[in-house]
Enzyme design. Structure first.
Site, PDB file in Angstrom:
ATOM      1  N   CYS A  76       0.823  -1.206   0.000  1.00 45.33           N
ATOM      2  CA  CYS A  76       0.000   0.000   0.000  1.00 45.33           C
ATOM      3  C   CYS A  76       0.859   1.258   0.000  1.00 45.33           C
ATOM      4  CB  CYS A  76      -0.923   0.016   1.217  1.00 45.33           C
ATOM      5  SG  CYS A  76      -1.979   1.469   1.301  1.00 45.33           S
ATOM      6  N   CYS A  82      -1.815   5.793   6.963  1.00 46.15           N
ATOM      7  CA  CYS A  82      -3.119   5.243   7.315  1.00 46.15           C
ATOM      8  C   CYS A  82      -2.958   4.246   8.463  1.00 46.15           C
ATOM      9  CB  CYS A  82      -3.724   4.556   6.095  1.00 46.15           C
ATOM     10  SG  CYS A  82      -5.256   3.665   6.419  1.00 46.15           S
ATOM     11  N   CYS A  85      -3.828  -0.507   8.453  1.00 46.22           N
ATOM     12  CA  CYS A  85      -2.915  -1.661   8.466  1.00 46.22           C
ATOM     13  C   CYS A  85      -1.591  -1.224   9.086  1.00 46.22           C
ATOM     14  CB  CYS A  85      -2.647  -2.171   7.055  1.00 46.22           C
ATOM     15  SG  CYS A  85      -4.084  -2.773   6.174  1.00 46.22           S
ATOM     16  N   CYS A 164      -7.277   1.220  -1.522  1.00 49.37           N
ATOM     17  CA  CYS A 164      -6.963   0.395  -0.356  1.00 49.37           C
ATOM     18  C   CYS A 164      -6.766  -1.039  -0.816  1.00 49.37           C
ATOM     19  CB  CYS A 164      -8.081   0.468   0.679  1.00 49.37           C
ATOM     20  SG  CYS A 164      -7.770  -0.570   2.127  1.00 49.37           S
ATOM     21  N   PHE A 301     -24.717 -14.517  21.193  1.00 43.13           N
ATOM     22  CA  PHE A 301     -24.250 -13.456  20.304  1.00 43.13           C
ATOM     23  C   PHE A 301     -24.333 -13.941  18.852  1.00 43.13           C
ATOM     24  CE2 PHE A 301     -21.867 -13.455  24.310  1.00 43.13           C
ATOM     25  CZ  PHE A 301     -22.141 -12.193  24.819  1.00 43.13           C
ATOM     26  N   ASN A 306     -25.000 -16.817  11.666  1.00 41.67           N
ATOM     27  CA  ASN A 306     -23.781 -17.250  10.981  1.00 41.67           C
ATOM     28  C   ASN A 306     -23.317 -18.633  11.440  1.00 41.67           C
ATOM     29  OD1 ASN A 306     -21.554 -16.477   9.142  1.00 41.67           O
ATOM     30  ND2 ASN A 306     -20.300 -16.499  10.993  1.00 41.67           N
ATOM     31  N   GLU A 322     -29.322 -13.045  20.673  1.00 40.53           N
ATOM     32  CA  GLU A 322     -28.628 -11.856  20.169  1.00 40.53           C
ATOM     33  C   GLU A 322     -29.274 -10.624  20.777  1.00 40.53           C
ATOM     34  OE1 GLU A 322     -26.816  -8.857  18.402  1.00 40.53           O
ATOM     35  OE2 GLU A 322     -26.063 -10.912  18.144  1.00 40.53           O
ATOM     36  N   ASP A 370     -19.750 -16.103  20.466  1.00 41.25           N
ATOM     37  CA  ASP A 370     -18.914 -15.216  19.656  1.00 41.25           C
ATOM     38  C   ASP A 370     -19.172 -13.782  20.116  1.00 41.25           C
ATOM     39  OD1 ASP A 370     -17.414 -13.965  17.734  1.00 41.25           O
ATOM     40  OD2 ASP A 370     -18.716 -14.469  16.056  1.00 41.25           O
ATOM     41  N   CYS A 396     -12.812 -11.952  19.448  1.00 46.39           N
ATOM     42  CA  CYS A 396     -12.168 -10.890  18.678  1.00 46.39           C
ATOM     43  C   CYS A 396     -11.232 -10.062  19.549  1.00 46.39           C
ATOM     44  CB  CYS A 396     -13.207  -9.990  18.005  1.00 46.39           C
ATOM     45  SG  CYS A 396     -14.307  -9.145  19.152  1.00 46.39           S
TER      46      CYS A 396
END
Length: 439
Positions: A76, A82, A85, A164, A301, A306, A322, A370, A396
Site C-alpha cells: 500500500c 493510514c 494496516c 486500499c 451473540f 452465521n 442476540e 462469539d 475478537c
C-alpha cells in the site's frame, strides 16, 4: 498521560527486541520501554521520539539500519500514514505467528491458563478481503478538497487514500473516485462517513448525511451508482433511517460454502469482514464443538445466524440469542428461507440480568459463543453450565478471552483443551481466536 519532554536527544539508534500487541517494535532505552512504529524485532533502527510517558515512551522509525529478514515491502502506498494496516511490512506468515504469541501470552498473563493443544492458524488470501467497513469523509480546507479514507495514526486526521489494498476491489480500487465524486456534492461538508458492505453479488455504499441532500446531489449519487454498479443508500439519521437511492431493490446476501446456507443482511448489519476466513471458521468451530443429532446447542451473540444455522443442520435443536432485535428477525427470516425448522431465536441483552429469560431455563449440551470485544463474563457468570460438556468460544479480543478462560477453568471446572488464531484481519494487529473448553 504524557509527561513533559526533557532535553534528551529526540533522535537515536535502537535495537528492536520484540513486537507489541499493536504491531509496534519494542526497544529499551535507558532502562525504559519504547514502542517504535514501523520497526520489527531483530532490527536496528534510527528512531524519533514522539512522546514520553511515565512508564514508557513512543517513537517512530526514521531509517532501518539493519533490516529483519522478515521485513517485506508494503504493497500500500499509504502505509505508515493510514492506521488501517500496521503490519504490511512484516511477512504474512510471521504476522500470524505474532498474533498467536499475543494470544498465548494473554492466556497465561491474564487468565493464568494454558491450552493443552495449539490449533493450526486459519489463513486465507491477505489482500482484497475486507467486505465491510467505514470510510471517514472530511472536507479539508487547506487542501481544498474532500478526503476519503481510514483514520491516520493520529486519529484526528483522515488519511487521503487513493486506493486500499485490503478492501474488496469493487471499493478498494475506487476510493479516489469516490472522493472525487463526493467533492462535487453541494453537501460534501455534511457527509462524515461512508459505510461499505459486500455480499456475493451486490456491493453497497451507505452515505451518512447530517442535512438533507439537494436534488442535484442525489442526481450525482444516482449517476455514480449507475456508472459503477454499486448500490447507494442514504442515511439521514439513525440505523433505521437507511433507504436505497439506486437501485430500489438491493439483494444483499452471502452463501456459506460448506452448508450452502444463504444469509441475507441489511447494509448496516454486522457480518464477518473476511468471507474466506468466515467459511473456514464455521467449519473449524463445528468440528471442535462436534454437535450430534441429539444435542441441544446454545449459540450466544448469534447475529444473523452465521453459526446457528450451520449448527442446526447437524444438531437436534439450536437456540440463538442476540442483543439486537433487527438481527434476530433477520436470523429468523434466514432460517425460514433455508428451510431450517429446529432452531429458535431470542432477543436479549447478554450484558444484563438474564434470570427472566425463558431460554435460560432450558437444558443444553453444548455452547458456542462469539461475543464482542468486551467478552462474555456477565453471561457466563449467570448461565447454568452444569449440563454443558463442551464450549467453543470465538473471540475478537484475546484479553477478554483470557479473562473468561480463567473463569471457566478455575470457577466452573472446565479444561482449556485447545486454542488458536484465525487471520480475520491480515496486515492489522487485530487478533481473532478460537478456544475449546471441555469438562
Amino acid at each position: 498521560m504524557p509527561v513533559s519532554r526533557s532535553n534528551a536527544p529526540q533522535e537515536f539508534e535502537l535495537d528492536i527486541v520484540d513486537l507489541s500487541h499493536d504491531g509496534r517494535g519494542v526497544a529499551r532505552r535507558e532502562g525504559k520501554a519504547m514502542f517504535v512504529a514501523g520497526a520489527l524485532p531483530g532490527e536496528r533502527v534510527r528512531a524519533r521520539l514522539i512522546r514520553r510517558h511515565r512508564n514508557f515512551d513512543e517513537g517512530e522509525t526514521l531509517a532501518v539500519l539493519a533490516a529483519s529478514p522478515d521485513r517485506v515491502e508494503p504493497r500500500c502506498a499509504h502505509f505508515r500514514q493510514c492506521a488501517g494496516c500496521v503490519l504490511q511490512h512484516l511477512d504474512a506468515g510471521k504476522q500470524i505467528q505474532a498474533k498467536q504469541k499475543v494470544l498465548l501470552e494473554n492466556l497465561e498473563r491474564i487468565g493464568h491458563v494454558s491450552a493443552e493443544r495449539i490449533l493450526p492458524p486459519l489463513t486465507a488470501d491477505s489482500w482484497g478481503y475486507r467486505r465491510k467497513g467505514r470510510l471517514s469523509v472530511r472536507w479539508v480546507e487547506k487542501k481544498g478538497k474532500t478526503v476519503v479514507g481510514f483514520r491516520e495514526t493520529n486519529p484526528r486526521f483522515v488519511a487521503d487514500v487513493a486506493r486500499c489494498e485490503v478492501v474488496v476491489p469493487e471499493i478498494g480500487t475506487r476510493i479516489g473516485e469516490i472522493a472525487a465524486m463526493v467533492d462535487r456534492l453541494d453537501g460534501k461538508r455534511e457527509i462524515p462517513q461512508i459505510e461499505f458492505i459486500a455480499g456475493d453479488g451486490a456491493v453497497a455504499l451507505v452515505f451518512r448525511h447530517l442535512k438533507p441532500l439537494s436534488g442535484r446531489d442525489t442526481g450525482i449519487l444516482t449517476q455514480f451508482a449507475q456508472d459503477t454498479g454499486l448500490a447507494v443508500f442514504l442515511q439521514p439519521g439513525g440505523v433505521d433511517s437507511v433507504r436505497p437511492l439506486w437501485p430500489q431493490a438491493v439483494p444483499l446476501s452471502f452463501r456459506l460454502a460448506d452448508s450452502g446456507i444463504e444469509l441475507a443482511f441489511r447494509p448496516l448489519d454486522f457480518i464477518q469482514v473476511n468471507a474466506a476466513i468466515n467459511d473456514r471458521m464455521i467449519a473449524h468451530a463445528l468440528d471442535l464443538l462436534d454437535p450430534q443429532a441429539g444435542d441441544r446447542v446454545l449459540d450466544l451473540f448469534c447475529g444473523l445466524g452465521n453459526f446457528t444455522l450451520p449448527l442446526a443442520r447437524r444438531a437436534g435443536r439450536v437456540v440463538g440469542v442476540e442483543g439486537e432485535a433487527g438481527l434476530v428477525q433477520r436470523a429468523r427470516d434466514n432460517a425460514a428461507a433455508n428451510g431450517i425448522g429446529n432452531v429458535e431465536f431470542f432477543t436479549a441483552d447478554l450484558a444484563k440480568d438474564l434470570a427472566a429469560e425463558p431460554w435460560m431455563r432450558d437444558g443444553f449440551d453444548k455452547l458456542l459463543l462469539d461475543p464482542p470485544r468486551s467478552g462474555a463474563d456477565v453471561v457466563l457468570a449467570q448461565l447454568p453450565l452444569d449440563g454443558i460438556d463442551r464450549i467453543v468460544y470465538v473471540s475478537c479480543h484475546p484479553g477478554s478471552l483470557a479473562r473468561d478462560a480463567g473463569f471457566l477453568v478455575r470457577e466452573r471446572g472446565y479444561t482449556l483443551k485447545a486454542a488458536g488464531v484465525m487471520d480475520m484481519f491480515p496486515h492489522t494487529a487485530h487478533v481473532e481466536s478460537i478456544a475449546l473448553f471441555e469438562r
